[in-house]
Enzyme design. Structure first.
Site, PDB file in Angstrom:
ATOM      1  N   LYS A   1     -11.769  -6.701 -12.080  1.00 57.04           N
ATOM      2  CA  LYS A   1     -12.291  -5.726 -13.032  1.00 57.04           C
ATOM      3  C   LYS A   1     -13.245  -4.465 -12.817  1.00 57.04           C
ATOM      4  O   LYS A   1     -13.266  -4.790 -12.007  1.00 57.04           O
ATOM      5  CB  LYS A   1     -14.015  -7.110 -13.694  1.00 57.04           C
ATOM      6  CG  LYS A   1     -14.701  -7.884 -12.280  1.00 57.04           C
ATOM      7  CD  LYS A   1     -15.275  -6.921 -11.840  1.00 57.04           C
ATOM      8  CE  LYS A   1     -16.334  -5.926 -12.209  1.00 57.04           C
ATOM      9  NZ  LYS A   1     -16.873  -5.566 -10.980  1.00 57.04           N
TER      10      LYS A   1
ATOM     11  N   SER B   1       0.991  -1.178  -0.338  1.00 54.24           N
ATOM     12  CA  SER B   1       0.093   0.130   0.007  1.00 54.24           C
ATOM     13  C   SER B   1       0.899   1.368   0.004  1.00 54.24           C
ATOM     14  O   SER B   1       2.025   1.091   0.404  1.00 54.24           O
ATOM     15  CB  SER B   1      -1.196   0.090   1.159  1.00 54.24           C
ATOM     16  OG  SER B   1      -1.617   1.288   1.316  1.00 54.24           O
TER      17      SER B   1
ATOM     18  N   ASP C   1     -18.407  -0.924 -14.233  1.00 60.53           N
ATOM     19  CA  ASP C   1     -18.366  -2.319 -12.703  1.00 60.53           C
ATOM     20  C   ASP C   1     -19.772  -3.057 -13.268  1.00 60.53           C
ATOM     21  O   ASP C   1     -19.209  -4.070 -13.358  1.00 60.53           O
ATOM     22  CB  ASP C   1     -19.172  -0.981 -11.794  1.00 60.53           C
ATOM     23  CG  ASP C   1     -18.871  -1.713 -10.477  1.00 60.53           C
ATOM     24  OD1 ASP C   1     -18.105  -2.520 -10.433  1.00 60.53           O
ATOM     25  OD2 ASP C   1     -20.077  -1.260  -9.922  1.00 60.53           O
TER      26      ASP C   1
END
Lengths: 370, 370
Positions: free
Chosen positions: B112, B49, B197
């Protein structure tokens, strides 16, 4: 104290006396429905057919043995005992016979598709209006109590919100025999083909879902399927409303039986999969999801959709006849014809016209006339 | 007689050691899934991160306390103990980081939408190919055993026949907070918005239904809804195949939660209403009608549609990880990467590109590249 005299009960209304114009298969469903109603609702007084034999056979089958035979449509229309006409003739014959029915002052229950185009329908509605007779088309599912229950839910601005998307698919797999010989594939009889037949239900169901607000524009899907005579066997379209709602439908003689309508709202979703002909006569289901959200981390739904079951003592076609006879009896008693039914019919036909025009123009957008 | 010696069991394969690149919410679902698998499948070895603190907090929450913290993505990629990377970064960051993952010889499980366009995806797939690493996207429902059961039914040329029409609607009602701040409404992060989305699932489900045959043409619906930054919030399209099949989809951040796919065949119909996230983890339903006909005179259906229930010990996301680790272990043992998964991903992206192009061209027809 003596008890007050029992109130005088008005006599039950006299049954509406129907004439059936043509011995179509679908007329058997209508006559069966009339037999289910209480006495005083509907009776078949006469049957008109171009063939005496056919009319006699039909009468022997339908349970109204006292019905008179008329060897021509014209003769039935002259029968003073016939108060209302159920007209299941091929669509191309609707204008002359439906306007003749109205001109004789008889009420009109007209099979769908009601006309080949809105101009034709307007001739029919104008004739009914001029004679002050009741008009209704035979879209049966509108009269199922399930439909009223679904209406209540879709109209709930909190639980369902605003409708955004509607999908409808109405189809059945026609037999080889149907695809060769049925009136619905003949350009001179039912030139609208599948669009007029089950496509009628797609359009009506979409209009129903938006409380009969007309779309602004329709665009037919490309590559509709036609038979050699040019009659539609499968087609579809997308409908657009001014506020961004959209609907999509497909109708087909070439796919498995389906009567699906799904309505997607901002807060709710409604699924029904047997809208036009319910799976069973005495009860009908649909399912509703409202304010659905995820079980975190997106591993399920909460709340789950709910199944609703609506029972009915009478099948939807009997309820349709009941509503029509109620309106006829009201006119008989001096009331005015109910304008709601012809208005809904006309909107369906207007959208159907636009879809047909878009198909004929190779899927160009077509504005919906009002 | 003495019993034969017990066969020597091969040692269980060593667990695939994942690095997680970015602490997205969805990564919690993935780490939870890994914990459900038997030992020897998957473990999180490291988390990368841009913020040490965020990575530490994430690790403390996900049940892999031994996972190392990397204060940068680059540092995670240099970690020799990381064998595969799960990459849930915003789509605009996929190309640089996914190609970097592959260049380090690490296998790639990519969220995705996989890329902003096919050219980008090809850069990623090319890098995976060059390094001989396994690629898979995170479309979870493909791995649900329900999907395999549905595939079997839709492929049955007798019971289902040929697919003619597919409808898909994937939507959820996004919160005000989501519509302001989520990466999926930001043009610099997930520029494909709702199309990338939940629209991804519409397109994938449609391709799944036709066994991944690409459509010839797509035409976007008019009037897609965009936010002020131009990112799609609701849109739809119609897809056309050479043989006359059509599909219609709508995706929306502005309608109630829906994951509907309906497949209409010449002989059968399949309905599923929770494709992407099943209502519950351990079992999932769908319904199938086959060779439906009417009870005469069109007063019911015979046969009725049938409900199918498919149970599963592991939720679909765990089965996805299991499949991915199996393939990674196969490559580790000298096998070649499985080409099926990148091929399906690419087809999804190709159709998505065409829909996006049609939207950008004001709903002009767009040919689907192959």
């Amino acid at each position: 104290m003596s008890s007050p005299a029992a109130p005088v009960q008005p006599p039950p209304p006299r049954a509406v006396r129907f004439g059936v114009l043509g011995c179509a298969d679908i007329a058997r469903k209508i006559s069966r429905a009339m037999l289910m109603l209480p006495p005083g609702a509907a009776t078949i007084a006469a049957v008109g057919s171009r063939s005496d034999d056919k009319a006699r056979r039909f009468i022997s089958e339908i349970g109204f043995p006292a019905a008179r035979v008329h060897g021509s449509y014209e003769s039935l229309l002259e029968d003073p005992d016939v108060e209302a006409v159920y007209l299941p003739l091929p669509t191309s014959l609707h204008v002359p016979w439906a306007t003749a029915v109205a001109a004789r002052g008889k009420h009109l229950l007209l099979e769908k598709p009601t006309a080949l185009c809105t101009a034709e329908l307007d001739a029919i509605l104008g004739a009914c209006d001029a004679s002050g007779v009741q008009f209704m088309d035979t879209t049966m599912w509108i009269h199922n109590p399930r439909t009223a229950k679904m209406r209540e839910i879709v109209s709930d601005k909190d639980a369902f919100g605003d409708v955004r998307v509607i999908n409808s698919m109405c189809s059945f797999r026609a037999s080889e025999e149907f695809l060769k010989n049925d009136i619905r594939v003949k350009p001179d009889l039912d030139a609208l083909g599948v669009l007029g037949d089950v496509g009628w239900y797609c359009i009506r169901s979409i209009l129903w879902a938006v409380d009969y607000e007309l779309p602004e524009t329709v665009i037919a899907h490309r590559h509709p399927v036609k038979n050699q005579a040019g009659v539609l066997l499968a087609c579809g379209a997308t409908l657009y409303w001014a506020d961004g709602k959209t609907a999509n439908f497909n109708c087909s003689f070439l796919a498995n039986l389906a009567f699906d309508v799904t309505v997607y709202g901002t807060n709710g979703t409604l699924h029904v999969t047997d809208l036009v002909i319910p799976y069973e006569e005495s009860s009908a289901e649909f399912s509703v999801a409202s304010k659905s959200s995820f079980v975190k981390p997106t591993i399920g739904w909460d709340p789950l959709p709910e199944k609703h079951v609506v029972t009915t003592d009478l099948p939807q076609e009997a309820l349709m006849i009941q509503e029509f006879t109620r309106l006829v009896q009201n006119v008989r008693a001096g009331g005015r014809p109910e304008g709601k039914w012809p208005a809904i019919t006309r909107k369906t036909q207007v959208v159907l016209d636009a879809v047909k025009a878009s198909i004929d123009k190779g899927s160009e957008p077509v504005e919906v006339a009002s």
